[in-house]
Write a protein that holds these residues in place. Structure first.
Motif, short mmCIF file in Angstrom:
data_model
loop_
_atom_site.label_atom_id
_atom_site.label_comp_id
_atom_site.label_asym_id
_atom_site.label_seq_id
_atom_site.Cartn_x
_atom_site.Cartn_y
_atom_site.Cartn_z
N VAL A 1 0.86 -1.18 0.00
CA VAL A 1 0.00 0.00 0.00
C VAL A 1 0.89 1.23 0.00
CG1 VAL A 1 -1.79 1.25 1.24
CG2 VAL A 1 -1.76 -1.24 1.29
N LYS A 2 0.63 2.11 -0.95
CA LYS A 2 1.44 3.34 -1.04
C LYS A 2 1.04 4.29 0.09
CE LYS A 2 2.84 6.99 -4.15
NZ LYS A 2 2.62 7.66 -5.41
N LYS A 3 2.00 4.74 0.85
CA LYS A 3 1.75 5.66 1.95
C LYS A 3 1.55 7.06 1.40
CE LYS A 3 3.58 7.12 6.42
NZ LYS A 3 2.34 7.52 6.96
N ILE A 4 0.52 7.72 1.86
CA ILE A 4 0.22 9.07 1.40
C ILE A 4 1.10 10.05 2.17
CG2 ILE A 4 -1.53 10.86 1.23
CD1 ILE A 4 -3.61 8.57 1.13
N ALA A 5 1.89 10.81 1.43
CA ALA A 5 2.76 11.82 2.03
C ALA A 5 2.04 13.17 1.95
CB ALA A 5 4.09 11.88 1.31
N ARG A 6 1.65 13.67 3.08
CA ARG A 6 0.92 14.94 3.10
C ARG A 6 1.88 16.09 3.28
NH1 ARG A 6 -4.82 13.71 5.80
NH2 ARG A 6 -5.03 11.64 4.95
N ARG A 7 1.64 17.15 2.51
CA ARG A 7 2.47 18.34 2.63
C ARG A 7 1.57 19.51 3.00
NH1 ARG A 7 4.79 20.05 -2.36
NH2 ARG A 7 3.20 18.85 -3.44
N GLU A 8 1.97 20.27 3.99
CA GLU A 8 1.21 21.44 4.40
C GLU A 8 1.34 22.52 3.33
OE1 GLU A 8 -0.62 21.85 7.25
OE2 GLU A 8 -0.19 19.75 7.73
N TYR A 9 0.33 23.36 3.24
CA TYR A 9 0.37 24.50 2.32
C TYR A 9 1.12 25.64 2.99
CZ TYR A 9 -2.90 22.69 -1.16
OH TYR A 9 -3.47 21.96 -2.16
N THR A 10 2.17 26.12 2.34
CA THR A 10 2.93 27.26 2.87
C THR A 10 2.26 28.55 2.39
OG1 THR A 10 4.35 27.34 0.94
CG2 THR A 10 5.08 25.94 2.76
N LYS A 11 2.71 29.66 2.92
CA LYS A 11 2.18 30.96 2.50
C LYS A 11 2.44 31.18 1.01
CE LYS A 11 2.33 33.34 6.91
NZ LYS A 11 2.86 34.49 7.66
N ALA A 12 3.59 30.71 0.55
CA ALA A 12 3.93 30.85 -0.87
C ALA A 12 2.99 30.01 -1.74
CB ALA A 12 5.38 30.43 -1.10
N ASP A 13 2.65 28.81 -1.25
CA ASP A 13 1.71 27.95 -1.99
C ASP A 13 0.34 28.62 -2.12
OD1 ASP A 13 3.59 25.92 -2.26
OD2 ASP A 13 2.91 24.86 -0.46
N VAL A 14 -0.12 29.22 -1.03
CA VAL A 14 -1.43 29.89 -1.03
C VAL A 14 -1.39 31.09 -1.97
CG1 VAL A 14 -3.09 31.16 0.38
CG2 VAL A 14 -2.02 29.09 1.28
N LYS A 15 -0.28 31.83 -1.96
CA LYS A 15 -0.13 32.99 -2.83
C LYS A 15 -0.18 32.57 -4.30
CE LYS A 15 2.77 37.06 -3.38
NZ LYS A 15 4.01 37.75 -2.98
N GLU A 16 0.50 31.47 -4.62
CA GLU A 16 0.52 30.94 -5.97
C GLU A 16 -0.88 30.47 -6.39
OE1 GLU A 16 2.91 27.59 -8.62
OE2 GLU A 16 3.15 27.61 -6.45
N LEU A 17 -1.58 29.84 -5.47
CA LEU A 17 -2.93 29.36 -5.74
C LEU A 17 -3.88 30.52 -6.02
CD1 LEU A 17 -4.52 26.73 -5.91
CD2 LEU A 17 -5.08 27.00 -3.48
N ARG A 18 -3.73 31.59 -5.26
CA ARG A 18 -4.56 32.79 -5.50
C ARG A 18 -4.28 33.39 -6.88
NH1 ARG A 18 -7.35 34.42 -0.98
NH2 ARG A 18 -6.45 33.85 1.02
N ALA A 19 -3.01 33.42 -7.26
CA ALA A 19 -2.63 33.96 -8.56
C ALA A 19 -3.24 33.13 -9.69
CB ALA A 19 -1.11 34.01 -8.70
N HIS A 20 -3.21 31.81 -9.55
CA HIS A 20 -3.79 30.92 -10.56
C HIS A 20 -5.30 31.08 -10.61
CE1 HIS A 20 -0.29 28.84 -12.03
NE2 HIS A 20 0.11 28.55 -10.81
N SER A 21 -5.90 31.30 -9.45
CA SER A 21 -7.35 31.49 -9.39
C SER A 21 -7.74 32.75 -10.15
CB SER A 21 -7.81 31.60 -7.94
OG SER A 21 -9.18 31.91 -7.88
N LYS A 22 -6.98 33.79 -9.94
CA LYS A 22 -7.26 35.07 -10.61
C LYS A 22 -7.06 34.95 -12.12
CE LYS A 22 -6.95 39.61 -8.91
NZ LYS A 22 -6.33 40.53 -7.99
N ALA A 23 -6.05 34.17 -12.54
CA ALA A 23 -5.74 33.98 -13.96
C ALA A 23 -6.64 32.94 -14.62
CB ALA A 23 -4.28 33.57 -14.11
#
Length: 60
Positions: free
Chosen positions: A5-27
């Motif tokens: 079974v492949k173990k799921i590696a979870r990564r927290e969202y950093t402030k930079a990740d959220v900023k990038e996500l907002r930019a993509h949302s706007k675009a």
């Protein structure tokens, strides 16, 4: 033999990740493209966007 079974590696969202996500949302970048760029699943991106209260991806 038992399947591995492949173990799921979870990564927290950093402030930079959220900023990038907002930019993509706007675009209005498609979610598939964002997923490939950020190396996260589409579902993960949609969940984070929903928790931040912003639209994501292509809207009709």
């Amino acid at each position: 033999m038992a399947k591995k079974v492949k173990k799921i590696a979870r990564r927290e969202y950093t402030k930079a990740d959220v900023k990038e996500l907002r930019a993509h949302s706007k675009a209005k970048t498609p979610v598939v493209k964002i997923a490939k760029l950020t190396k996260r699943t589409e579902a993960s991106l949609r969940q984070k966007a929903m928790s931040l209260g912003m639209p994501l991806g292509h809207r009709r």
